[in-house]
Design a protein around this motif. Sequence first.
Motif, PDB file in Angstrom:
ATOM      1  N   ASP A 342       0.805  -0.963  -0.222  1.00 29.63           N
ATOM      2  CA  ASP A 342       0.022  -0.064  -0.089  1.00 29.63           C
ATOM      3  C   ASP A 342       0.606   1.529   0.640  1.00 29.63           C
ATOM      4  OD1 ASP A 342      -2.239  -1.708   0.267  1.00 29.63           O
ATOM      5  OD2 ASP A 342      -2.741  -1.264   1.965  1.00 29.63           O
ATOM      6  N   LEU A 343       1.605   1.233   0.660  1.00 24.74           N
ATOM      7  CA  LEU A 343       2.203   2.256   0.499  1.00 24.74           C
ATOM      8  C   LEU A 343       3.343   2.696  -0.368  1.00 24.74           C
ATOM      9  CD1 LEU A 343       4.270   2.139   4.221  1.00 24.74           C
ATOM     10  CD2 LEU A 343       2.871   3.683   3.101  1.00 24.74           C
ATOM     11  N   LEU A 344       3.739   1.539  -1.158  1.00 24.41           N
ATOM     12  CA  LEU A 344       4.298   1.728  -2.687  1.00 24.41           C
ATOM     13  C   LEU A 344       3.050   2.055  -3.774  1.00 24.41           C
ATOM     14  CD1 LEU A 344       6.455  -1.812  -2.887  1.00 24.41           C
ATOM     15  CD2 LEU A 344       7.354   0.889  -3.610  1.00 24.41           C
ATOM     16  N   ARG A 345       1.962   1.832  -3.387  1.00 25.11           N
ATOM     17  CA  ARG A 345       1.235   2.844  -4.444  1.00 25.11           C
ATOM     18  C   ARG A 345       0.686   3.997  -3.976  1.00 25.11           C
ATOM     19  NH1 ARG A 345      -1.120  -2.693  -3.934  1.00 25.11           N
ATOM     20  NH2 ARG A 345      -2.441  -2.078  -2.092  1.00 25.11           N
ATOM     21  N   GLU A 346       1.213   4.342  -2.744  1.00 29.16           N
ATOM     22  CA  GLU A 346       0.705   5.420  -2.342  1.00 29.16           C
ATOM     23  C   GLU A 346       2.302   6.583  -2.665  1.00 29.16           C
ATOM     24  OE1 GLU A 346      -0.182   8.177   1.771  1.00 29.16           O
ATOM     25  OE2 GLU A 346      -0.867   5.952   1.824  1.00 29.16           O
ATOM     26  N   ARG A 347       3.208   6.074  -2.424  1.00 28.51           N
ATOM     27  CA  ARG A 347       4.661   7.237  -2.483  1.00 28.51           C
ATOM     28  C   ARG A 347       4.726   7.023  -3.962  1.00 28.51           C
ATOM     29  NH1 ARG A 347       7.947   5.760   2.530  1.00 28.51           N
ATOM     30  NH2 ARG A 347       6.245   5.936   4.288  1.00 28.51           N
ATOM     31  N   TYR A 348       4.879   6.263  -4.594  1.00 27.11           N
ATOM     32  CA  TYR A 348       5.531   5.975  -5.907  1.00 27.11           C
ATOM     33  C   TYR A 348       5.118   5.704  -6.613  1.00 27.11           C
ATOM     34  CZ  TYR A 348       9.350   5.632  -1.855  1.00 27.11           C
ATOM     35  OH  TYR A 348      10.367   5.891  -1.041  1.00 27.11           O
ATOM     36  N   LYS A 349       3.423   4.870  -6.878  1.00 22.24           N
ATOM     37  CA  LYS A 349       2.819   5.227  -7.537  1.00 22.24           C
ATOM     38  C   LYS A 349       3.075   3.752  -8.476  1.00 22.24           C
ATOM     39  CE  LYS A 349       1.172   9.542  -8.848  1.00 22.24           C
ATOM     40  NZ  LYS A 349       0.487  10.616  -9.668  1.00 22.24           N
ATOM     41  N   VAL A 350       3.179   2.851  -7.314  1.00 23.69           N
ATOM     42  CA  VAL A 350       4.514   1.211  -8.328  1.00 23.69           C
ATOM     43  C   VAL A 350       2.672   0.298  -7.365  1.00 23.69           C
ATOM     44  CG1 VAL A 350       6.255  -0.114  -8.354  1.00 23.69           C
ATOM     45  CG2 VAL A 350       6.794   2.696  -8.792  1.00 23.69           C
ATOM     46  N   SER A 351       3.002  -0.412  -9.026  1.00 24.22           N
ATOM     47  CA  SER A 351       2.760  -2.140  -8.214  1.00 24.22           C
ATOM     48  C   SER A 351       3.642  -2.998  -8.114  1.00 24.22           C
ATOM     49  CB  SER A 351       1.304  -2.213  -8.788  1.00 24.22           C
ATOM     50  OG  SER A 351       1.147  -3.354  -8.089  1.00 24.22           O
ATOM     51  N   VAL A 352       3.665  -3.900  -7.250  1.00 31.96           N
ATOM     52  CA  VAL A 352       4.995  -5.045  -7.636  1.00 31.96           C
ATOM     53  C   VAL A 352       4.051  -6.346  -6.646  1.00 31.96           C
ATOM     54  CG1 VAL A 352       6.287  -3.409  -7.273  1.00 31.96           C
ATOM     55  CG2 VAL A 352       6.036  -4.674  -5.070  1.00 31.96           C
ATOM     56  N   ASP A 353       4.397  -7.763  -6.709  1.00 35.50           N
ATOM     57  CA  ASP A 353       3.731  -9.044  -6.967  1.00 35.50           C
ATOM     58  C   ASP A 353       4.702  -9.058  -5.655  1.00 35.50           C
ATOM     59  OD1 ASP A 353       6.329 -10.823  -7.115  1.00 35.50           O
ATOM     60  OD2 ASP A 353       6.615  -9.377  -8.895  1.00 35.50           O
ATOM     61  N   SER A 354       3.873  -9.930  -4.775  1.00 33.88           N
ATOM     62  CA  SER A 354       4.122 -10.118  -3.572  1.00 33.88           C
ATOM     63  C   SER A 354       5.393 -10.993  -3.641  1.00 33.88           C
ATOM     64  CB  SER A 354       3.042 -11.171  -3.095  1.00 33.88           C
ATOM     65  OG  SER A 354       2.971 -12.558  -3.480  1.00 33.88           O
ATOM     66  N   GLN A 355       5.545 -11.550  -3.835  1.00 36.76           N
ATOM     67  CA  GLN A 355       7.359 -12.195  -3.697  1.00 36.76           C
ATOM     68  C   GLN A 355       8.471 -11.664  -3.828  1.00 36.76           C
ATOM     69  OE1 GLN A 355       8.445 -14.640  -7.580  1.00 36.76           O
ATOM     70  NE2 GLN A 355       9.939 -15.918  -6.085  1.00 36.76           N
ATOM     71  N   ARG A 356       8.274 -10.186  -4.470  1.00 35.15           N
ATOM     72  CA  ARG A 356       9.124  -9.090  -4.130  1.00 35.15           C
ATOM     73  C   ARG A 356       9.151  -8.423  -2.746  1.00 35.15           C
ATOM     74  NH1 ARG A 356       9.538  -5.270  -9.645  1.00 35.15           N
ATOM     75  NH2 ARG A 356       7.228  -6.025  -9.869  1.00 35.15           N
ATOM     76  N   LEU A 357       7.722  -8.993  -2.734  1.00 30.58           N
ATOM     77  CA  LEU A 357       8.135  -7.691  -1.476  1.00 30.58           C
ATOM     78  C   LEU A 357       7.878  -8.389  -0.264  1.00 30.58           C
ATOM     79  CD1 LEU A 357       4.663  -6.536  -1.665  1.00 30.58           C
ATOM     80  CD2 LEU A 357       6.628  -5.616  -1.694  1.00 30.58           C
ATOM     81  N   TYR A 358       8.092  -9.973   0.068  1.00 27.27           N
ATOM     82  CA  TYR A 358       8.616 -10.435   0.883  1.00 27.27           C
ATOM     83  C   TYR A 358       9.944 -10.570   1.478  1.00 27.27           C
ATOM     84  CZ  TYR A 358       4.136 -12.943   1.913  1.00 27.27           C
ATOM     85  OH  TYR A 358       2.857 -12.412   2.204  1.00 27.27           O
ATOM     86  N   LYS A 359      10.116 -10.979  -0.222  1.00 21.55           N
ATOM     87  CA  LYS A 359      12.211 -10.638  -0.418  1.00 21.55           C
ATOM     88  C   LYS A 359      12.509  -9.835   0.295  1.00 21.55           C
ATOM     89  CE  LYS A 359      12.224 -14.285  -4.552  1.00 21.55           C
ATOM     90  NZ  LYS A 359      12.974 -14.256  -5.797  1.00 21.55           N
ATOM     91  N   ALA A 360      12.071  -8.716  -0.568  1.00 26.27           N
ATOM     92  CA  ALA A 360      12.639  -7.159  -0.015  1.00 26.27           C
ATOM     93  C   ALA A 360      12.461  -7.759   1.655  1.00 26.27           C
ATOM     94  CB  ALA A 360      12.389  -6.496  -0.351  1.00 26.27           C
ATOM     95  N   LYS A 361      11.498  -7.440   2.194  1.00 23.06           N
ATOM     96  CA  LYS A 361      11.226  -7.865   3.620  1.00 23.06           C
ATOM     97  C   LYS A 361      12.215  -8.447   4.281  1.00 23.06           C
ATOM     98  CE  LYS A 361       8.365  -9.186   7.433  1.00 23.06           C
ATOM     99  NZ  LYS A 361       6.824  -9.364   8.058  1.00 23.06           N
ATOM    100  N   ARG A 362      12.525  -9.420   3.624  1.00 26.51           N
ATOM    101  CA  ARG A 362      13.455 -10.642   4.176  1.00 26.51           C
ATOM    102  C   ARG A 362      15.219 -10.421   4.537  1.00 26.51           C
ATOM    103  NH1 ARG A 362      13.562 -14.350   0.654  1.00 26.51           N
ATOM    104  NH2 ARG A 362      11.503 -15.619   1.330  1.00 26.51           N
ATOM    105  N   ARG A 363      15.236  -9.682   3.146  1.00 26.97           N
ATOM    106  CA  ARG A 363      16.578  -8.566   2.843  1.00 26.97           C
ATOM    107  C   ARG A 363      16.730  -7.483   3.904  1.00 26.97           C
ATOM    108  NH1 ARG A 363      18.814  -6.863  -2.733  1.00 26.97           N
ATOM    109  NH2 ARG A 363      18.683  -9.009  -3.313  1.00 26.97           N
ATOM    110  N   ALA A 364      15.800  -6.803   4.449  1.00 24.65           N
ATOM    111  CA  ALA A 364      16.235  -5.740   5.385  1.00 24.65           C
ATOM    112  C   ALA A 364      15.622  -6.107   6.888  1.00 24.65           C
ATOM    113  CB  ALA A 364      14.505  -5.317   5.057  1.00 24.65           C
ATOM    114  N   LEU A 365      15.650  -7.602   7.085  1.00 25.61           N
ATOM    115  CA  LEU A 365      15.444  -8.329   8.166  1.00 25.61           C
ATOM    116  C   LEU A 365      16.806  -9.020   8.083  1.00 25.61           C
ATOM    117  CD1 LEU A 365      11.970 -10.352   8.724  1.00 25.61           C
ATOM    118  CD2 LEU A 365      12.857  -8.266   9.972  1.00 25.61           C
ATOM    119  N   GLU A 366      17.563  -9.310   7.266  1.00 24.51           N
ATOM    120  CA  GLU A 366      18.438  -9.725   7.330  1.00 24.51           C
ATOM    121  C   GLU A 366      19.705  -8.954   7.775  1.00 24.51           C
ATOM    122  OE1 GLU A 366      19.737 -11.478   3.382  1.00 24.51           O
ATOM    123  OE2 GLU A 366      18.626 -13.484   3.593  1.00 24.51           O
ATOM    124  N   GLY A 367      19.168  -7.336   7.138  1.00 17.88           N
ATOM    125  CA  GLY A 367      20.423  -6.620   7.795  1.00 17.88           C
ATOM    126  C   GLY A 367      20.747  -5.893   9.687  1.00 17.88           C
TER     127      GLY A 367
END
Length: 837
Positions: A342-367
Amino acid sequence: MDIFKIKVIFGTEVVDVGQCDSDHISLILLIRATIHEVSGKDEVPDEDCLVWIHLPWCGERVQVNSDSELIEFFQVFRDHGLGEIVFELEKTCNVPSPPEGSTSRPNEEAEVLDQHGGYQALGWCDSEAEMLNYDGDSEKDDDKDVEDVEDGEEEGRQTNEGQNMQYDKVPVFEEEFVDGDDDIIKECMDLFEGYQSKSNDEYFSDSELEPEQVRIAKLMKGIPFKKMVGGEIKFEVGQTFDNAKQMREVFREYAIQEGVALSRVKNDLLRQTYKCKEAGCPWRAHGSRLLDKMTFMIKTLVDTHECHRIYNSKEAKVSWIASKFEDLVRRNPSICVKVISDLLRERYKVSVDSQRLYKAKRRALEGLLKDHATCFSKLRRYAYMVSQSNPGSAFHISTQQPQPTFHRLFLSFKAQKLGFLEGCRPFIGVDGCHLKGPYGGVLLSTVALDANSGLFPLAVCICEKETQDSWEWFLHNLKIHLKYPSDRPLTFMSDRQKGVIHALQEHFPLANRSRSSNVFDFKEAMDEIGGINPAAKSWLQEIEPKHWSRHAYDQTIRCDHVTNNMTEAFNSMLGTHRASSYLELLEFIRRMVMRKFQDRKEECEQWNSALPPRVNAKILKNSKESRVLTIIAAGNKEYEVLGPNEGYVIKLGEYSCQCGSWQVSGIPCRHAMAAISHHCGKAAVKDKITAYVHQSLTKSAYMQTYNGMIHPILDQNRWLEVPACILVEGQTEHIDPPPRTVQPGRPKILRKREQDEGPKGGKSGTVTCKICNQVGHNKRTCKNILTAALIPHEHFRFLNLIIPPLMAIVELDDVSMIVLDALDLCCLYLLNIAVVG
């Protein structure tokens, strides 16, 4: 991303440059932004400039010689928690510049090409592009182009530099115009409307033998890319980027910002060319590397889009999403990916698939996991710095040997200890809250109340779970640190769960462990509970009233709290810091308490009354309520106060009221206020009311609570090493993180309840059936529908919704029943026809 406010001392002026971050700052950008603010012109002075930075924590002024040093200073300011940086810009001697008219190869004559020998003159566009060639600055006729270079693949591509040596010898063309050239140029201009281009000679010469100062000075005449926070990306010819990676990132941001798909025509160490993938869209940009072998400049730009916006942008890769929401995920590790979407659509007007979102969250949690693991190696140094800056404070670390399963931490400062012993009421609330980091854990806390009923954190503890063993370890350290006198009263408030009662009995056996303020109201309330639910009354009678009823509280503590809301309020103050590393969490608590000490000390100095504001507010409220009471004076400061439905005895000499509220809270109740008003006179009550309030609720007690202070601690980069002599045998300064265990399945959201604790309450209210109007079920589970007797087939189910309510509402006679029976027979007849037919 940390944002800093930038100010520059330029001569006698102090220039407010604006806000910036370490990702978009350089010496060139700083100088250009300063000149722009002073003169309104986007240029760089002819003289060399020295850049100095002021360090407020030591009062020094340090020269900044490179961009890398500048970025390091930004990191140091961030570690100090400062949001403003002051620079100083100083002009020096003039920088020599090459004589006008000089060429890159002064000893080399211009090569003249014979057009009759097979040479074909270049058109306007080709010749202009050819003149811009430097270090492989070509957009066309290069069949040896490399494929797109992804981030991190630049190593191993150095051979590309040798593939473009043919561009080192570029023929020089004199501008000659013959008949008909004007038409050709006009036609080319019409075809390339919006095309922008600039020659390299406008910024630098091609000489590799120029003095370094001259080359840098000419390089500074470019237009460094600058994008303020929240600003829009805009390109122009002559714009420079620090390196190839930054240029790629900026163009990726631009593609997402504009909602376009860009094709990388050229993407290597020497040049980058982008064009819009949409057929017919004229947008195009080209840039190449400059003399310093690092900086890239935009040479060609057609900044016009004629395509529709794309919302499912492929440029929004996992790394980009992780960089945008890394801080959010670190503060809220359990955040749902739908929120990120929802934040991606609101701030950047971008819609991505859930797989990319889970990978991005996993990468942030690794850090996040790396940061949490690193903090354990700094705990002993932190403990040593606490003892050095605040002598008498306590920071204990418990490690279980030989294989630690968790490192328990206890922290309490000397100022907290003295403030509680000398100014607070002997009342402590204890509770725990779960931490949300990768290593889990629970934060146990003890909170007291000051004279103004404000929260006074006393001590905190980080442990693996909220168990009897962890509570005993926490309270054992608290007892050693407080050294509380055994002859003084002390009361604890808790939720009576997870072993806290047994731990309190072990380490504070003489302390009381706690709503009616008198025994008569208490018995009346108990009888009312028994009338509603006898089992509840029996359960309450098994618990001693001193643990939960106000009338049985120890009156010496002068506190009438019957809930544990004060510790819950402290837990809510932690907010998102519950997901931080243990070191960051303890530092947040230390700074919060340190700031509260000073703020409340300054606040107290402005009070005009001898009583705190909240005490005054309660007295004013009780005084207003006392106006409806009837006062009968008995003499010797004794009164009988009559209300609409009750009467109480007040003894001013003994500071007591029959209702019990005055003795428990330390503040005169409404009955006592009526007696005090009669005894002192209404005009003198304001001046004499302080004598009837307990000493622990006065301004002097409040000042005594915050008389001490918590001293600041040096920056983490300047922490001292722990002397070996203070380490226990076998211990080292470094502590390894405990083994991290991940439970299988989905993480549980609900709190684990005690065996005798009931389930969480559901929705309130009673369901009423719409068919029979009875409670306890709905129409789908109603058993009063005579389905079998009326219509035994689903095709006629609609009649079942009509007939039963009719029978329940209308009192049917014999004739009506005959009609219903006939209707039943008709339905059976129709059913038989349908089945047989």
